[in-house]
Design an enzyme around this catalytic site. Structure first.
Site, mmCIF file in Angstrom:
data_model
loop_
_atom_site.group_PDB
_atom_site.id
_atom_site.type_symbol
_atom_site.label_atom_id
_atom_site.label_comp_id
_atom_site.label_asym_id
_atom_site.label_seq_id
_atom_site.Cartn_x
_atom_site.Cartn_y
_atom_site.Cartn_z
ATOM 1 N N THR A 123 -10.716 14.614 -7.609
ATOM 2 C CA THR A 123 -9.464 14.450 -6.860
ATOM 3 C C THR A 123 -8.253 15.056 -7.561
ATOM 4 O OG1 THR A 123 -7.827 12.740 -6.316
ATOM 5 C CG2 THR A 123 -9.490 12.113 -7.873
ATOM 6 N N GLU A 125 -5.641 13.606 -7.932
ATOM 7 C CA GLU A 125 -5.007 12.538 -8.715
ATOM 8 C C GLU A 125 -5.253 12.735 -10.213
ATOM 9 O OE1 GLU A 125 -3.031 9.530 -7.987
ATOM 10 O OE2 GLU A 125 -2.582 10.991 -6.445
ATOM 11 N N TYR A 147 -7.032 4.610 -11.194
ATOM 12 C CA TYR A 147 -7.899 5.407 -10.310
ATOM 13 C C TYR A 147 -8.069 6.826 -10.864
ATOM 14 C CZ TYR A 147 -9.179 8.294 -6.275
ATOM 15 O OH TYR A 147 -9.776 9.213 -5.444
ATOM 16 N N LYS A 151 -11.483 8.561 -12.230
ATOM 17 C CA LYS A 151 -11.987 9.776 -11.584
ATOM 18 C C LYS A 151 -12.144 10.925 -12.595
ATOM 19 C CE LYS A 151 -12.806 9.274 -7.141
ATOM 20 N NZ LYS A 151 -13.988 9.788 -6.458
HETATM 21 O O1 F7E Z 1 -0.097 7.792 -1.060
HETATM 22 C C1 F7E Z 1 3.574 7.331 -1.330
HETATM 23 C C2 F7E Z 1 2.721 6.930 -2.528
HETATM 24 O O2 F7E Z 1 -1.863 6.066 -0.729
HETATM 25 C C3 F7E Z 1 0.520 9.047 -0.966
HETATM 26 C C4 F7E Z 1 -6.396 8.941 -1.862
HETATM 27 O O3 F7E Z 1 -7.250 9.493 -0.904
HETATM 28 O O4 F7E Z 1 -5.301 11.056 -2.120
HETATM 29 C C5 F7E Z 1 -5.073 9.683 -1.854
HETATM 30 O O5 F7E Z 1 -4.214 9.114 -2.839
HETATM 31 C C6 F7E Z 1 1.938 8.985 -1.498
HETATM 32 C C7 F7E Z 1 2.097 8.283 -2.860
HETATM 33 O O6 F7E Z 1 -2.506 8.488 -1.158
HETATM 34 C C8 F7E Z 1 3.896 4.411 0.787
HETATM 35 O O7 F7E Z 1 3.531 6.368 -3.555
HETATM 36 C C9 F7E Z 1 5.212 5.920 -0.055
HETATM 37 O O8 F7E Z 1 2.973 9.019 -3.660
HETATM 38 O O9 F7E Z 1 -1.583 7.864 1.006
HETATM 39 P P1 F7E Z 1 -1.534 7.477 -0.431
HETATM 40 P P2 F7E Z 1 -2.639 8.965 -2.686
HETATM 41 O O10 F7E Z 1 -2.184 7.932 -3.629
HETATM 42 O O11 F7E Z 1 -2.006 10.303 -2.785
HETATM 43 C C10 F7E Z 1 -5.942 11.350 -3.366
HETATM 44 C C11 F7E Z 1 -6.225 12.823 -3.405
HETATM 45 C C12 F7E Z 1 -7.122 10.498 -3.643
HETATM 46 O O12 F7E Z 1 -8.038 10.902 -4.322
HETATM 47 C C13 F7E Z 1 -7.048 9.077 -3.236
HETATM 48 O O13 F7E Z 1 -8.326 8.488 -3.170
HETATM 49 O O14 F7E Z 1 2.722 8.213 -0.597
HETATM 50 N N1 F7E Z 1 3.949 6.207 -0.471
HETATM 51 N N2 F7E Z 1 5.199 4.816 0.696
HETATM 52 C C14 F7E Z 1 3.105 5.291 0.042
HETATM 53 N N3 F7E Z 1 1.780 5.171 -0.062
HETATM 54 C C15 F7E Z 1 1.181 4.131 0.612
HETATM 55 N N4 F7E Z 1 -0.164 4.018 0.550
HETATM 56 N N5 F7E Z 1 1.922 3.233 1.326
HETATM 57 C C16 F7E Z 1 3.289 3.318 1.444
HETATM 58 O O15 F7E Z 1 3.923 2.505 2.106
#
Ligand code: F7E
Length: 343
Positions: A123, A125, A147, A151
């Site tokens: 990923t 990440e 995470y 990974k």
């Molecule tokens: O957050 C911001 C949060 O939870 C994206 C997984 O598939 O992609 C995914 O990880 C961004 C972050 O995905 C909210 O802080 C703002 O900066 O949708 P996310 P992620 O963390 O990027 C990678 C490639 C993976 O490998 C992972 O498994 O959005 N954000 N406000 C928020 N995020 C969430 N969840 N909720 C909010 O309210």
């Protein structure tokens, strides 16, 4: 007929990959974790075409059994605790599944069928606090969450088994990929589902965390094609899979509202930032610090040149089309919910 084993088969990516492999004539095996209520998740519609095997990434014996039963030629390791925010709440489970679980799967392959090809769902990440822009296969890693750290272990152990045992084991370093099947806790689907609820009068406003975070967002259906291509090469190698463009959470929200026919404008800053419906003046989005992370990945943008050149991978679903599909799907789901509840 080729045989494939997918861990995490009922997740977003597992379901699109299972569809792709079935279309290509594969016999598909999928790992299922036992739960009191059977939940086929995203593969409900093709459950009769998949051979399910009860197993757990934390139980190497069950993975050996899964390899014996499936005799898989290709193993796609998509099982994970994949929600970054939760990895601070359950860092040890995240490590057990996302790190040691990879070794468990590799060992099971090595014991039962070492010639099987192995795909590891690595990923973006792992790049975390990015050391170069855009990120490529040679960019140094700097994970920013339990995470990401777990990974990174999975990535290195995959490379290590390739080098130690000459196994066809490789990683796709996939940047964010979304779809109509994305879990509701991830920011894209949280937004598109909330937009649908706001549009249909079930919700006042959506509350989000860091609006400035930038992500490289593609559609899962395109990304599973890359997974398959990675296992069809002569030599096992790792590939970045991304779109090459980056967009803020704020702009994703703007695009989602627009897809539902709502023009929004943002005002204020930091925790006081809001978005208003231009037509009605109503507040439809607020910032809630509850959704901020202890350490944030501020910017991700990948360079998919190697995958495009060597795998012939092409992305077919644009950002706008992806957002439109997700919003249209959520509008349909929420309408159904309203009808069945007689609201
Ligand atoms: O957050 C911001 C949060 O939870 C994206 C997984 O598939 O992609 C995914 O990880 C961004 C972050 O995905 C909210 O802080 C703002 O900066 O949708 P996310 P992620 O963390 O990027 C990678 C490639 C993976 O490998 C992972 O498994 O959005 N954000 N406000 C928020 N995020 C969430 N969840 N909720 C909010 O309210």
């Amino acid at each position: 007929m080729k045989r494939a084993l997918i861990t995490g088969v009922n997740g977003q990516d597992g379901s699109y990959l299972a569809e792709l492999l079935l279309e290509n004539g594969y016999e598909v095996y999928g790992l299922m974790r036992r739960k009191s209520v059977v939940d086929y998740g995203n593969v409900e519609h093709i459950k009769d075409k998949i051979n399910f095997i009860y197993a757990d990434m934390q139980d190497v014996v069950s993975l050996i059994r899964a390899m014996r039963i499936s005799q898989a030629d290709e193993v796609y390791n998509l099982a994970a605790q994949s929600f970054v925010a939760t990895s601070w709440d359950t860092p040890c489970t995240t490590a057990d599944i996302d790190a040691v679980g990879v070794t468990n799967m590799l060992e099971a392959i090595r014991v039962v069928k070492p010639e099987a090809k192995f795909y590891q769902a690595s990923t973006s990440e792992m790049f975390g606090k990015v050391q170069a822009i855009p990120q490529t296969e040679t960019t140094p890693f700097y994970p920013r969450s339990p995470y990401g750290v777990a990974k990174l272990y999975g990535y290195w152990i995959t490379k290590n088994y390739r080098e130690s045992y000459d196994m066809y084991a490789c990683s796709g370093i996939l940047f964010n990929h979304e779809s109509e099947r994305r879990g509701l806790e991830f920011v894209t689907r949280k937004i598109t589902n909330s937009v649908a609820r706001i549009k249909l009068g079930l919700l006042d406003h959506v509350e989000l965390g860091n609006l400035d975070a930038k992500r490289d967002w593609g559609h899962s259906k395109d990304y599973v094609k890359a997974m398959w291509l990675i296992l069809q090469q002569d030599k096992p190698e790792d590939y970045v899979v991304a779109t090459g463009t980056t967009i803020t959470v704020r702009d994703f929200a703007k695009a989602a509202f627009k897809a539902a026919g709502i023009e929004v404008e943002f005002e204020g800053s930091g925790v006081d930032e809001i978005a208003k419906d231009k037509a009605t003046g109503k507040v439809v989005l607020k910032v809630n610090p509850k959704f901020f992370r202890p350490a944030e990945v501020e910017l991700l943008v990948g360079d998919p040149s190697k995958a495009e050149k060597e795998l012939g991978w092409v992305r077919e679903i644009s950002f706008d089309e992806m957002v439109e599909r997700m919003v249209a799907n959520d509008l349909k789901l929420v309408e159904k919910e309203i009808k069945s509840a007689n609201l």
